[in-house]
Design an enzyme around this catalytic site. Structure first.
Site, PDB file in Angstrom:
ATOM      1  CG  ASP A  70      41.229  43.927  36.242  1.00  0.00           C
ATOM      2  OD1 ASP A  70      40.380  43.420  35.496  1.00  0.00           O
ATOM      3  OD2 ASP A  70      42.446  43.759  36.104  1.00  0.00           O
ATOM      4  CG  HIS A 106      40.870  40.478  33.367  1.00  0.00           C
ATOM      5  ND1 HIS A 106      41.488  41.570  33.930  1.00  0.00           N
ATOM      6  CD2 HIS A 106      41.782  39.920  32.530  1.00  0.00           C
ATOM      7  CE1 HIS A 106      42.710  41.676  33.452  1.00  0.00           C
ATOM      8  NE2 HIS A 106      42.920  40.684  32.600  1.00  0.00           N
ATOM      9  CB  SER A 133      46.122  40.405  32.687  1.00  0.00           C
ATOM     10  OG  SER A 133      45.529  41.243  31.750  1.00  0.00           O
TER      11      SER A 133
END
Length: 688
Positions: free
Chosen positions: A59, A123, A303
């Protein structure tokens, strides 16, 4: 090489959260609606995850110092930090906690030196936290797992872009360095045969790949698009494999329907998981005003659906490490729940159903017990499987209940009911058991609040062994009781404490009701009541007096010797929690001193723990639905005669009269209802 991996796994409707009020141990757990939706709390009664299982999160990087996940970051034990030598010979110098494949260094955290997007920076931390944020640490949220290790591998830059080549290198690292699961919460149109082959390699070596479907991949679309004919990668490499090698995830709503923003499609999607209104961890930087939070809420995206599935797979691997990727995929799909499809465009394109972790765990896990009784529910007339044991469960009610104790045998059949105190004022009993005269254990009761403060000791037939007042006759706040040979005189003493409305005094009586000693357990101004238990918790051969507040103080357990000298203090839940702590003592380990069993009081989740004298946590689980906040009573003993200690729980006020039985680490065994479901004033329990 062009940066083809636009981070399409998420949408943000973000709200910075403040420290409002909370659950017993993780302040924002009550906002995590999606965990009960996928049966995570029920799964935690089986396992909260093994520290031996590793999930590689490819990520934007991870906040390595975030207090809610730093203890669950993978550690490369073959690498010596800071010596600038590749000690393990894997081609990466000082890769103690993973690797940054974007900037090519050993710090896999987001970089803020150039252009960056706040959602992109956040994120990776958000995804990792959903998988394995630490439980019960007084911080933020709970991950799907509590203990599984996160291997952070940075493959996307701080604007959310990356390349297939970078992802391929990171996957190779994960394969060679022990990952069990690889989470890919991103996607794009860049096709790479190298990445496709690397996925096949991971699959062949027993590593599960979990990938997100993405959100609105087509820039011209207002909703998610059909990937059947317009695939994105990596999730849709599965369309080209002869077997299912990627566990593809679509997002669902609170109503268990496919989320409008989520992509979908044949050959790509296997399962659905919640994807809206998330709260989670974000990257924190004190020097950046736009990165000043530790947690944010209002996040939507595929996600996060993928992260929940990765966490679920990690729980399955925790109880059965030999599970192959094929077995994991098939189990999670076959044991999924109902996904409501009300639009024909989704037919055959949103997977097998909604993630159900508990059903999947039950499919692969066989409890290590010799006898697994059937569930006993008198409401439906089910008869429990007989168990060879002389144990008895003693049940009484709290205030506004009954003045009797009900006795159940190990098969959960009521064998006796004893009226302990007669008169309309007596409508509840606090109950304990102890051997006071060298024979079988006796039942010790104290009148619940609202009545004259009687203390009585009875045998199983109801014969009164002792009866006296624990406080002045005009005190109506209720009496908590315990017993043990506190002063080593060879005689058992009765220990009493006020349930409410009185200074926090501990009184020690002989069996005839003569006061021998008293002392204050907390500051004299505290009048909200004390729970009390007696037993040797520090292995010095002498019983200790263990106390905890009923409510209104931080959840601090205090341990005193028989003279009232303080020996130890333990804060057992989040310091902000003031709902009280219910306690029991038992030799859970089978050797050495007794352990302390705690149940959170009203206002917190039904959180049960097993702790040592030093405060080491041996077990932690939710006894009831995580949304129940009425408190949980606890007791412990060998219920089924297997030589091991079982934990007995009872729902507090607001819940039905629900008694449940667990093994010592929180595995569910049985349950019953000693009263009609309409009784919701709470019950007390003991086991002899």
């Amino acid at each position: 090489m062009k940066k083809a991996y636009l981070l399409i796994g998420f949408l943000i409707i973000s709200f910075v959260i403040t420290n409002s009020s909370l659950a017993a141990a993780d302040p924002y757990y009550y906002k995590q609606w999606y965990l009960p939706q996928i049966k995570a709390p029920e799964a935690w009664t089986v396992t909260k995850g093994s520290t031996n299982i590793i999930v590689a999160v490819l990520d934007t990087g991870l906040d390595m110092e975030h207090p809610d996940i730093k203890d669950n970051i993978w550690r490369n034990l073959d690498e010596i930090p800071g010596d600038k030598i590749d000690n393990d010979g894997n081609g990466y110098i000082d890769d103690v906690n993973g690797w940054d494949f974007v900037d090519k260094n050993n710090t896999p955290s987001p970089k803020l030196s150039g252009k960056y997007s706040v959602p992109a920076v956040d994120h990776g931390t958000f995804v990792a936290g959903l998988i394995s944020a630490v439980h019960d640490n007084g911080q933020g949220i709970k991950g799907v797992t509590a203990n599984v290790k996160i291997m952070p591998l940075r493959v996307l830059d701080s604007e959310g872009y990356g390349t297939s080549a970078t992802v391929t290198s990171a996957m190779d690292y994960a394969i060679k360095n022990g990952a069990d699961i690889i989470n890919l919460s991103f996607g794009g149109y860049d096709y790479s045969s190298s990445l496709k082959n690397k996925i096949s390699e991971a699959y062949s070596k027993g590593i599960l790949i979990v990938a997100a479907a993405g959100n609105m991949a087509d820039s011209t679309a207002s909703t998610g698009v059909d990937l059947t004919d317009k695939p994105i990668y990596p999730i849709c490499y599965d369309q080209q494999f002869t077997e299912n090698k990627i566990l593809g995830v679509v997002a669902s709503t609170k109503q268990n329907k496919p989320a409008a923003f989520s992509n979908y499609g044949k050959g790509c999607i296997d399962i659905a998981a919640p994807g809206e209104d998330f709260i989670g961890l974000v990257y924190h930087d004190n020097e950046k005003a736009n990165l000043s939070a530790y947690y944010e809420e209002g996040w939507n995206g595929n996600s996060f659906s993928a992260a929940l599935v990765s966490g679920a797979a990690a729980l399955l691997k925790s109880v059965k490490p030999e599970l192959t990727p094929k077995q994991l995929i098939e189990t999670l799909m076959q044991e999924s729940g109902l996904l409501i499809i009300d639009n024909p465009k989704y037919n055959g394109k949103v997977g097998a159903g909604l993630l159900d972790i508990k059903k999947a765990l039950d499919k692969v896990y066989t409890p290590a017990v010799t006898t697994t009784p059937v569930v006993a529910t008198p409401v439906t007339g089910t008869t429990p499987t007989p168990i060879v044991s002389n144990a008895q469960i003693i049940v009484s009610t709290k205030a506004k209940g009954l003045s009797s104790v009900m006795i159940y045998n190990s098969s959960l059949t009521r064998i006796n009911e004893i009226e302990v105190l007669k008169g309309e004022e007596f409508q509840g009993l606090n109950v304990q058991v102890a051997d006071v005269n060298g024979g079988d254990k006796e039942i010790i009761v104290g009148a619940a609040r609202g009545a004259t403060p009687f203390v009585r000791v009875l045998d199983s037939n109801g014969t009164i062994v002792s009866s006296f007042l624990g406080f002045d006759a005009n005190f109506k706040g209720g009496v908590e009781v315990a017993a043990g040979d506190i002063d080593a005189d060879g005689q058992v003493e009765i220990i009493v404490a006020p349930e409410s409305g009185y200074a926090p005094v501990i009184k020690i009586f002989d069996l005839n009701g003569k006061l021998k000693k008293e002392f204050y357990a907390y500051n004299e101004s505290f009048t909200n009541g004390i729970n009390v238990a007696v037993g040797d918790v520090d292995a010095d051969g002498k019983p200790d007096i263990v106390v905890a507040p009923h409510q209104g103080l931080m959840p601090k357990i205090k341990i005193f010797d028989g003279q009232g000298t303080l020996k130890k203090e333990l804060v057992v839940y989040s310091p902000q929690f003031t709902g009280g702590v219910n306690i029991a003592l038992a030799n859970v380990n089978g050797t050495g001193p007794l352990e302390i069993i705690t149940g959170a009081g009203p206002g917190g989740g039904p959180h049960v723990q097993v702790l040592t004298y030093q405060g080491t946590k041996l077990a932690s689980f939710m006894a009831y639905s995580a949304s129940f906040t009425g408190g949980v009573e606890v007791a412990a003993g060998d219920w089924n005669g297997d030589g091991n200690i079982e934990i007995i729980t009872a729902a507090g006020p607001g819940g039905g009269p629900h008694v449940k039985i667990f093994n010592s680490w929180g595995g569910y065994l049985n349950q019953f209802f000693p009263l009609p479901n309409t009784f919701t004033n709470g019950i007390n329990i003991a086991i002899k």
